[in-house]
Design an enzyme around this catalytic site. Structure first.
Site, mmCIF file in Angstrom:
data_model
loop_
_atom_site.group_PDB
_atom_site.id
_atom_site.type_symbol
_atom_site.label_atom_id
_atom_site.label_comp_id
_atom_site.label_asym_id
_atom_site.label_seq_id
_atom_site.Cartn_x
_atom_site.Cartn_y
_atom_site.Cartn_z
ATOM 1 N N GLU A 14 0.807 -1.228 0.000
ATOM 2 C CA GLU A 14 0.000 0.000 0.000
ATOM 3 C C GLU A 14 0.837 1.274 0.000
ATOM 4 O O GLU A 14 0.291 2.372 0.150
ATOM 5 C CB GLU A 14 -0.903 0.017 1.237
ATOM 6 C CG GLU A 14 -1.972 -1.043 1.231
ATOM 7 C CD GLU A 14 -2.924 -0.884 2.404
ATOM 8 O OE1 GLU A 14 -3.927 -0.182 2.267
ATOM 9 O OE2 GLU A 14 -2.672 -1.467 3.469
ATOM 10 N N SER A 164 -6.286 -2.383 1.388
ATOM 11 C CA SER A 164 -6.528 -2.015 -0.016
ATOM 12 C C SER A 164 -6.934 -3.210 -0.875
ATOM 13 O O SER A 164 -6.709 -3.218 -2.076
ATOM 14 C CB SER A 164 -5.302 -1.337 -0.618
ATOM 15 O OG SER A 164 -5.095 -0.106 0.012
ATOM 16 N N ASN A 288 -10.502 0.075 9.440
ATOM 17 C CA ASN A 288 -9.199 0.652 9.081
ATOM 18 C C ASN A 288 -8.918 1.808 10.021
ATOM 19 O O ASN A 288 -9.774 2.663 10.216
ATOM 20 C CB ASN A 288 -9.248 1.220 7.654
ATOM 21 C CG ASN A 288 -9.611 0.154 6.649
ATOM 22 O OD1 ASN A 288 -8.793 -0.680 6.330
ATOM 23 N ND2 ASN A 288 -10.846 0.175 6.168
ATOM 24 N N SER A 297 -10.589 9.678 -1.566
ATOM 25 C CA SER A 297 -10.830 8.647 -0.544
ATOM 26 C C SER A 297 -12.162 8.884 0.167
ATOM 27 O O SER A 297 -12.692 9.994 0.194
ATOM 28 C CB SER A 297 -9.704 8.634 0.484
ATOM 29 O OG SER A 297 -8.491 8.265 -0.112
#
EC number: 6.3.2.4
Length: 324
Positions: A14, A164, A288, A297
């Site tokens: 990531e 991810s 997360n 995002s």
């Protein structure tokens, strides 16, 4: 003026997304209050990167940097590392030992939430629903019939500790099952196999905003792919609808569960949890603790919908860390 180290990069697949998140933070920090420094954390080097992309090594003994013979210490760390070592507790424990405040949750919460299996086990007694699951560790005997009898088809095979959507497969047939396990083992030596929940996927940001645990507007995820995978997350193969098209009653139910999870785990800073709604009940998939902070995002989208700009979102995180 406080010196803020924005840590980005990391040791996992990531790292590119983390660099993008870190740069968004860097570009949206209130420079009337803070001096931001971009710090790249990679296995082979920890460096401060200036405007000209010159690199200066970080002294790991006290997390300082020396530029032109003058030593710079940091008042606070803004953690923008997705995956290890920023999201799994390693950096959190390091900064706690150095007594430097940082914006994400504490090391135990980071390690726990990064481990999907352990986090879901901790939340289950609090009435938080989860998918039917089966656990495998590298080297375990794989009895396909036993596993599929428990989770059914289709099912999801996921690395236990990765983000991810790296290493995740949706398995529709028996033939796809073993290759999916091999794929997941490339990312982690522990696997979680979950039954397929057929419902609406939502993503719920929970943050501490100005001292109050706040559930941000909920995002509904409509993926063009089979599930919300890497392409759907980052390459535009999904629609993210904020606020989600759900009833007020369901919205309140999801907010209550997301907030309870945040409080039960004694979370701090940002969090973003994924749920699937089946028969009007939210089932939790994961949480997360360093969600993506790029302009596309989900958490920044949710903050915008709540009337919180990126500079306000980041300043709030830094101020709360400094107060800790």
């Amino acid at each position: 003026m406080k010196n803020v180290a924005i840590i980005m990069g990391g040791y996992s697949s990531e790292y590119k997304i983390s660099l993008t998140s870190g740069n968004v933070v860097f570009n949206n920090i209130n420079r009337a209050k803070f001096n931001p420094y971009r710090i790249h954390i990679f296995k082979e080097k920890w460096v401060y990167v200036n405007e000209n992309n010159s690199e200066f090594p970080i002294d790991k003994s006290d997390f300082s940097v020396t530029i032109n013979d003058s030593k710079i210490n940091f008042d606070v760390v803004f953690n923008a590392i997705h995956g290890t070592p920023g999201e799994d507790g390693l950096m959190q424990a390091y900064f706690e030992l150095l007594n430097i405040p940082q914006t994400s949750c504490d090391y135990y919460q980071a390690a726990l939430t990064f481990n999907k299996r352990d986090m879901l086990s901790v939340l289950k007694p609090y009435g938080i629903k989860t998918a039917e699951s089966y656990y495998l560790n590298l080297g375990d005997e794989i009895n396909v019939d036993t596993i599929l009898a428990k989770v059914g088809l289709p099912c999801f095979v996921k690395p236990n500790k990765s983000g991810s959507s790296f290493g995740i497969s949706k398995v529709k047939t028996r033939e796809e099952f073993l290759p999916a396990i091999e794929n997941a083992y490339k990312e982690d030596d522990e696997i979680i196999i979950e039954s397929f929940l057929d419902g609406t996927e939502v993503s719920v940001g929970v943050i501490n905003y100005k001292g109050t645990v706040t559930v941000l507007p909920i995002t509904e995820i409509v993926s063009e792919n089979d599930f919300f995978d890497y392409e759907a997350k980052y390459l535009g193969k999904s629609k993210e609808i904020t606020p989600a098209r759900i009833s007020e009653e369901l919205k309140i139910k999801i907010e209550t569960v997301a907030k309870r999870a945040y409080e039960v785990l004694k979370m701090k800073g940002f969090s973003r949890s994924e749920f699937i709604i089946v028969n009007n009940e939210p089932y939790m998939l994961e949480m997360n603790t360093i969600p993506g902070l790029t302009t596309e995002s989900i958490l920044p989208q949710q903050a915008r919908e709540a009337g919180i700009s990126l500079p306000e979102l980041f300043e709030n995180a830094i101020e709360l860390a400094l107060k800790k």
